[in-house]
Design a protein around this motif. Structure first.
Motif, PDB file in Angstrom:
ATOM      1  N   UNK A 135       0.818  -1.215   0.000  1.00  9.36           N
ATOM      2  CA  UNK A 135       0.000   0.000   0.000  1.00  9.36           C
ATOM      3  C   UNK A 135       0.849   1.261   0.000  1.00  9.36           C
ATOM      4  N   UNK A 136       2.014   1.220   0.632  1.00  6.89           N
ATOM      5  CA  UNK A 136       2.910   2.381   0.578  1.00  6.89           C
ATOM      6  C   UNK A 136       3.385   2.611  -0.857  1.00  6.89           C
ATOM      7  N   UNK A 137       3.704   1.524  -1.570  1.00  8.24           N
ATOM      8  CA  UNK A 137       4.089   1.656  -2.978  1.00  8.24           C
ATOM      9  C   UNK A 137       2.955   2.323  -3.756  1.00  8.24           C
ATOM     10  N   UNK A 138       1.746   1.874  -3.490  1.00 10.84           N
ATOM     11  CA  UNK A 138       0.583   2.391  -4.215  1.00 10.84           C
ATOM     12  C   UNK A 138       0.316   3.864  -3.896  1.00 10.84           C
ATOM     13  N   UNK A 139       0.224   4.209  -2.620  1.00  6.35           N
ATOM     14  CA  UNK A 139      -0.184   5.561  -2.234  1.00  6.35           C
ATOM     15  C   UNK A 139       0.960   6.575  -2.332  1.00  6.35           C
ATOM     16  N   UNK A 140       2.167   6.184  -1.924  1.00  5.11           N
ATOM     17  CA  UNK A 140       3.283   7.116  -2.072  1.00  5.11           C
ATOM     18  C   UNK A 140       3.682   7.248  -3.540  1.00  5.11           C
ATOM     19  N   UNK A 141       3.400   6.204  -4.340  1.00  6.74           N
ATOM     20  CA  UNK A 141       3.597   6.303  -5.790  1.00  6.74           C
ATOM     21  C   UNK A 141       2.700   7.375  -6.387  1.00  6.74           C
ATOM     22  N   UNK A 142       1.436   7.408  -5.954  1.00 11.47           N
ATOM     23  CA  UNK A 142       0.519   8.461  -6.403  1.00 11.47           C
ATOM     24  C   UNK A 142       1.041   9.835  -5.987  1.00 11.47           C
ATOM     25  N   UNK A 143       1.526   9.930  -4.748  1.00 10.28           N
ATOM     26  CA  UNK A 143       2.050  11.208  -4.253  1.00 10.28           C
ATOM     27  C   UNK A 143       3.241  11.677  -5.084  1.00 10.28           C
ATOM     28  N   UNK A 144       4.109  10.740  -5.458  1.00 14.16           N
ATOM     29  CA  UNK A 144       5.262  11.099  -6.304  1.00 14.16           C
ATOM     30  C   UNK A 144       4.821  11.643  -7.662  1.00 14.16           C
ATOM     31  N   UNK A 145       3.817  10.996  -8.249  1.00 13.80           N
ATOM     32  CA  UNK A 145       3.320  11.466  -9.549  1.00 13.80           C
ATOM     33  C   UNK A 145       2.759  12.872  -9.411  1.00 13.80           C
ATOM     34  N   UNK A 146       1.972  13.117  -8.362  1.00 11.85           N
ATOM     35  CA  UNK A 146       1.406  14.459  -8.149  1.00 11.85           C
ATOM     36  C   UNK A 146       2.514  15.465  -7.868  1.00 11.85           C
ATOM     37  N   UNK A 147       3.513  15.063  -7.095  1.00  9.38           N
ATOM     38  CA  UNK A 147       4.626  15.960  -6.758  1.00  9.38           C
ATOM     39  C   UNK A 147       5.346  16.432  -8.018  1.00  9.38           C
ATOM     40  N   UNK A 148       5.610  15.513  -8.929  1.00  7.81           N
ATOM     41  CA  UNK A 148       6.369  15.866 -10.133  1.00  7.81           C
ATOM     42  C   UNK A 148       5.493  16.364 -11.283  1.00  7.81           C
ATOM     43  N   UNK A 149       4.264  15.861 -11.398  1.00  7.83           N
ATOM     44  CA  UNK A 149       3.429  16.214 -12.553  1.00  7.83           C
ATOM     45  C   UNK A 149       2.437  17.330 -12.258  1.00  7.83           C
ATOM     46  N   UNK A 150       2.182  17.607 -10.983  1.00  2.53           N
ATOM     47  CA  UNK A 150       1.271  18.690 -10.626  1.00  2.53           C
ATOM     48  C   UNK A 150      -0.133  18.459 -11.154  1.00  2.53           C
ATOM     49  N   UNK A 151      -0.668  19.459 -11.845  1.00  3.20           N
ATOM     50  CA  UNK A 151      -2.047  19.384 -12.341  1.00  3.20           C
ATOM     51  C   UNK A 151      -2.234  18.349 -13.443  1.00  3.20           C
ATOM     52  N   UNK A 152      -1.156  17.892 -14.047  1.00  2.00           N
ATOM     53  CA  UNK A 152      -1.252  16.861 -15.088  1.00  2.00           C
ATOM     54  C   UNK A 152      -1.317  15.445 -14.498  1.00  2.00           C
ATOM     55  N   UNK A 153      -1.176  15.332 -13.182  1.00  6.42           N
ATOM     56  CA  UNK A 153      -1.083  14.017 -12.537  1.00  6.42           C
ATOM     57  C   UNK A 153      -2.305  13.152 -12.791  1.00  6.42           C
ATOM     58  N   UNK A 154      -3.496  13.733 -12.646  1.00  4.90           N
ATOM     59  CA  UNK A 154      -4.710  12.933 -12.807  1.00  4.90           C
ATOM     60  C   UNK A 154      -4.795  12.343 -14.216  1.00  4.90           C
ATOM     61  N   UNK A 155      -4.464  13.161 -15.207  1.00  3.62           N
ATOM     62  CA  UNK A 155      -4.480  12.700 -16.601  1.00  3.62           C
ATOM     63  C   UNK A 155      -3.440  11.595 -16.813  1.00  3.62           C
ATOM     64  N   UNK A 156      -2.227  11.792 -16.288  1.00  2.55           N
ATOM     65  CA  UNK A 156      -1.160  10.796 -16.448  1.00  2.55           C
ATOM     66  C   UNK A 156      -1.509   9.475 -15.763  1.00  2.55           C
ATOM     67  N   UNK A 157      -2.097   9.577 -14.573  1.00  2.00           N
ATOM     68  CA  UNK A 157      -2.451   8.366 -13.833  1.00  2.00           C
ATOM     69  C   UNK A 157      -3.534   7.590 -14.577  1.00  2.00           C
ATOM     70  N   UNK A 158      -4.548   8.301 -15.082  1.00  2.87           N
ATOM     71  CA  UNK A 158      -5.600   7.623 -15.852  1.00  2.87           C
ATOM     72  C   UNK A 158      -5.014   6.949 -17.088  1.00  2.87           C
TER      73      UNK A 158
END
Length: 196
Positions: free
Chosen positions: A147-170
């Protein structure tokens, strides 16, 4: 009201709430125990809106899942005969659960890791771990790592991608889950080779 609209409304309420961290912990607990719906639909917009609390959100989501995992393990361990069968009959099939129990007995740690990363309802792993009396410390360790891989992975994407994170994750979520699951399976295979 459509599910997507409800999720957006609830997410906005959570963003504006002073109890945001407690709310995400509760949502994570519920997602891991009762409601088999991916938490990412709430977490990613929340992380984007509250970047000042990005790592706290990831931590509290992991904590909520671990508390849920202990709860699910206890249900399987102490109350499986009473309610475990109802949960299986309601959400899964008996053959699926028997397969999971077999995997828990043989490769519990790696099996929990794989289920914790993949978008598969985690409830069946928790019940099976408790029902087979699998080692609680190993179960919790596998849950925390996955779960840390999953949730901190999301945090890393948001940290680096900012507002584009949701689009990149989808766009890349399925590929990322497949890659992470394959990595866990390769490690699982390698550990079997080394110990065998």
């Amino acid at each position: 009201m459509a599910l997507g609209t409800k999720v957006k409304r609830k997410t906005q309420q959570l963003v504006d709430s002073k109890h945001m961290l407690k709310g995400i912990t509760t949502a994570s607990f519920l997602e891991s125990t009762i409601v088999p719906v991916p938490l990412e639909a709430i977490m990613v917009p929340l992380m984007q809106a509250r970047r000042d609390s990005l790592w706290k959100i990831a931590f509290m989501a992991t904590l909520g899942c671990v508390i849920g995992a202990i709860f699910g393990y206890a249900l399987g361990y102490y109350l499986f005969d009473l309610i475990g069968q109802w949960v299986i009959d309601t959400f899964f099939s008996q053959s699926q659960f028997e397969n999971v129990k077999h995997q828990m007995r043989n490769q519990g740690f790696w099996f929990v890791m794989t289920l914790g990363i993949a978008p598969i309802p985690f409830q069946v792993a928790m019940l099976a771990a408790g029902a087979t009396q699998y080692s609680l410390p190993l179960f919790l360790l596998a849950t925390i790592i996955a779960r840390a891989i999953r949730y901190f992975g999301l945090a890393l994407v948001v940290y680096y991608a900012g507002d584009r994170a949701e689009h990149l994750i989808k766009r890349y979520k399925a590929k990322a889950i497949i890659a992470l699951s394959l990595a866990v399976i390769i490690l699982w295979w390698a550990s079997n080779q080394l110990s065998g």
